[in-house]
Write a protein that holds these residues in place. Structure first.
Motif, PDB file in Angstrom:
ATOM      1  N   ALA A  98     -11.768   0.263  -5.622  1.00  0.00           N
ATOM      2  CA  ALA A  98     -11.374   0.492  -4.231  1.00  0.00           C
ATOM      3  C   ALA A  98     -11.204  -0.832  -3.491  1.00  0.00           C
ATOM      4  O   ALA A  98     -10.291  -0.981  -2.668  1.00  0.00           O
ATOM      5  CB  ALA A  98     -12.418   1.365  -3.533  1.00  0.00           C
ATOM      6  N   ALA A  99     -12.067  -1.802  -3.788  1.00  0.00           N
ATOM      7  CA  ALA A  99     -11.946  -3.116  -3.151  1.00  0.00           C
ATOM      8  C   ALA A  99     -10.628  -3.786  -3.557  1.00  0.00           C
ATOM      9  O   ALA A  99      -9.946  -4.388  -2.714  1.00  0.00           O
ATOM     10  CB  ALA A  99     -13.136  -3.996  -3.537  1.00  0.00           C
ATOM     11  N   ALA A 108      -7.770  -1.957  -1.776  1.00  0.00           N
ATOM     12  CA  ALA A 108      -7.746  -2.298  -0.353  1.00  0.00           C
ATOM     13  C   ALA A 108      -7.126  -3.672  -0.131  1.00  0.00           C
ATOM     14  O   ALA A 108      -6.545  -3.938   0.929  1.00  0.00           O
ATOM     15  CB  ALA A 108      -9.164  -2.262   0.217  1.00  0.00           C
ATOM     16  N   ALA A 109      -7.233  -4.545  -1.136  1.00  0.00           N
ATOM     17  CA  ALA A 109      -6.642  -5.881  -1.053  1.00  0.00           C
ATOM     18  C   ALA A 109      -5.211  -5.913  -1.588  1.00  0.00           C
ATOM     19  O   ALA A 109      -4.598  -6.978  -1.649  1.00  0.00           O
ATOM     20  CB  ALA A 109      -7.499  -6.881  -1.821  1.00  0.00           C
ATOM     21  N   ASP A 164       0.837  -1.197   0.000  1.00  0.00           N
ATOM     22  CA  ASP A 164       0.000   0.000   0.000  1.00  0.00           C
ATOM     23  C   ASP A 164       0.871   1.245   0.000  1.00  0.00           C
ATOM     24  O   ASP A 164       1.924   1.281   0.638  1.00  0.00           O
ATOM     25  CB  ASP A 164      -0.899   0.024   1.244  1.00  0.00           C
ATOM     26  CG  ASP A 164      -1.915  -1.110   1.240  1.00  0.00           C
ATOM     27  OD1 ASP A 164      -2.333  -1.514   0.142  1.00  0.00           O
ATOM     28  OD2 ASP A 164      -2.281  -1.569   2.334  1.00  0.00           O
ATOM     29  N   GLU A 221      -8.617   3.459   4.674  1.00  0.00           N
ATOM     30  CA  GLU A 221      -8.256   2.491   5.712  1.00  0.00           C
ATOM     31  C   GLU A 221      -7.267   1.456   5.193  1.00  0.00           C
ATOM     32  O   GLU A 221      -6.639   0.751   5.978  1.00  0.00           O
ATOM     33  CB  GLU A 221      -9.493   1.786   6.233  1.00  0.00           C
ATOM     34  CG  GLU A 221     -10.433   2.718   6.987  1.00  0.00           C
ATOM     35  CD  GLU A 221     -11.724   2.027   7.394  1.00  0.00           C
ATOM     36  OE1 GLU A 221     -11.882   0.820   7.048  1.00  0.00           O
ATOM     37  OE2 GLU A 221     -12.567   2.663   8.040  1.00  0.00           O
ATOM     38  N   GLY A 222      -7.161   1.350   3.819  1.00  0.00           N
ATOM     39  CA  GLY A 222      -6.285   0.327   3.261  1.00  0.00           C
ATOM     40  C   GLY A 222      -4.830   0.612   3.523  1.00  0.00           C
ATOM     41  O   GLY A 222      -4.006  -0.276   3.599  1.00  0.00           O
ATOM     42  N   ARG A 280     -13.885   4.834   2.268  1.00  0.00           N
ATOM     43  CA  ARG A 280     -13.421   4.200   3.537  1.00  0.00           C
ATOM     44  C   ARG A 280     -12.377   3.136   3.245  1.00  0.00           C
ATOM     45  O   ARG A 280     -11.374   3.035   3.947  1.00  0.00           O
ATOM     46  CB  ARG A 280     -14.624   3.587   4.271  1.00  0.00           C
ATOM     47  CG  ARG A 280     -15.525   4.606   4.932  1.00  0.00           C
ATOM     48  CD  ARG A 280     -16.570   3.925   5.790  1.00  0.00           C
ATOM     49  NE  ARG A 280     -15.959   3.148   6.864  1.00  0.00           N
ATOM     50  CZ  ARG A 280     -16.632   2.403   7.737  1.00  0.00           C
ATOM     51  NH1 ARG A 280     -17.959   2.337   7.652  1.00  0.00           N
ATOM     52  NH2 ARG A 280     -16.006   1.737   8.672  1.00  0.00           N
ATOM     53  N   TRP A 281     -12.602   2.326   2.216  1.00  0.00           N
ATOM     54  CA  TRP A 281     -11.627   1.284   1.879  1.00  0.00           C
ATOM     55  C   TRP A 281     -10.272   1.901   1.503  1.00  0.00           C
ATOM     56  O   TRP A 281      -9.227   1.407   1.909  1.00  0.00           O
ATOM     57  CB  TRP A 281     -12.139   0.450   0.718  1.00  0.00           C
ATOM     58  CG  TRP A 281     -13.131  -0.586   1.119  1.00  0.00           C
ATOM     59  CD1 TRP A 281     -13.313  -1.120   2.365  1.00  0.00           C
ATOM     60  CD2 TRP A 281     -14.101  -1.222   0.281  1.00  0.00           C
ATOM     61  NE1 TRP A 281     -14.331  -2.045   2.350  1.00  0.00           N
ATOM     62  CE2 TRP A 281     -14.821  -2.134   1.095  1.00  0.00           C
ATOM     63  CE3 TRP A 281     -14.426  -1.118  -1.065  1.00  0.00           C
ATOM     64  CZ2 TRP A 281     -15.864  -2.935   0.575  1.00  0.00           C
ATOM     65  CZ3 TRP A 281     -15.452  -1.918  -1.576  1.00  0.00           C
ATOM     66  CH2 TRP A 281     -16.149  -2.800  -0.767  1.00  0.00           C
ATOM     67  N   GLY A 316     -18.470   4.125   0.771  1.00  0.00           N
ATOM     68  CA  GLY A 316     -17.859   2.817   1.000  1.00  0.00           C
ATOM     69  C   GLY A 316     -16.478   2.697   0.393  1.00  0.00           C
ATOM     70  O   GLY A 316     -15.526   2.240   1.040  1.00  0.00           O
ATOM     71  N   GLY A 317     -16.336   3.152  -0.861  1.00  0.00           N
ATOM     72  CA  GLY A 317     -15.038   3.087  -1.515  1.00  0.00           C
ATOM     73  C   GLY A 317     -14.021   3.992  -0.858  1.00  0.00           C
ATOM     74  O   GLY A 317     -12.841   3.633  -0.720  1.00  0.00           O
TER      75      GLY A 317
END
Length: 240
Positions: free
Chosen positions: A114-115, A118-119, A22, A239-240, A235-236, A232-233
């Motif tokens: 974003a998902a 985040a991964a 990240d 926080e990622g 936040r990811w 939602g995106g």
């Protein structure tokens, strides 16, 4: 030659399926600011909106194919409008989903991006975006559309192959922030046009004719999807 291919293919697969570190929080915040800078000011938005139109029309086209319709072609225009033509029954679930996909596509693509970020799947995001743009290029039916899609796809291709990990991360985060913020503005623009009596053949009005549900409720759905995706995106990403 065979030995080189045997070495290169696993390496490419590892890059595609592996995770990348990240970026620092300052990169995430800087790309957030950069996305706002090309979405909020109207003069800049008149240019950057072309990228949202690519996602909008690509959403129509993708869902048309997934629901069994025949995609005839996509046109992108210099005024940032677009047109996707598909053949099939002019009613039914497939037509409804195809019509609903346009205004929701940029935000949902941003949420999916974003998902992935985040991964830690930065390379996968870049390559997937390149593949989608390449597939869309086949269906473009006008010169301006070809130019915009080639430029967008070329940018993803150059960054994914030539740039270092930090540049790739910054580019990927900037693109996803842009889709999340850029997906919010078009429904408000459509709402403003409809309040002035314009956009009588908009996606919301087409959906109203298809479903007998008021266009205002479809517009509310566009707002809900874009704002929920941004929350939602966002936040990811943070926080990622």
């Amino acid at each position: 030659m065979d030995s080189l291919a045997a070495t290169a293919l696993p390496d490419l697969w590892d890059r595609l399926t592996g995770t990348q570190p990240d970026p620092g929080l300052w990169v995430v915040l800087a790309t957030l600011g950069a996305a706002l800078a090309v979405v909020v000011p109207h003069p800049v938005w008149r240019i950057s909106r072309n990228a949202v139109t690519i996602a909008h029309e690509g959403g129509h086209g993708l869902i048309a194919l997934l629901t069994g319709r025949q995609l005839a072609g996509i046109r992108l225009h210099s005024d940032t409008s677009g047109l996707t033509v598909s053949r099939g029954k002019p009613y039914g679930l497939g037509m409804i989903l195809t019509a609903a996909a346009g205004y929701t596509a940029p935000s949902l693509l941003g949420l999916g991006g974003a998902a992935l970020l985040a991964a830690g799947r930065i390379t996968l995001l870049l390559w997937a975006a390149t593949a989608l743009l390449a597939a869309m290029l086949v269906m473009i039916r006008n010169a301006y559309g070809v130019l915009t899609v080639v430029l967008a796809g070329g940018a993803f291709l150059l960054v994914s192959w030539l740039a270092g990990p930090q540049v790739q991360a910054a580019f990927a985060y900037a693109v996803v922030w842009f889709l999340l913020f850029g997906g919010v503005r078009p429904p408000f623009e459509l709402q403003a046009k409809r309040s002035r009596g314009g956009a009588g053949d908009s996606d919301a009005d087409q959906l109203s004719r298809l479903t007998h549900v008021p266009a205002g409720l479809w517009l509310f759905l566009f707002h809900a999807v874009s704002l929920c995706s941004l929350i939602g995106g966002g936040r990811w990403l943070l926080e990622g």
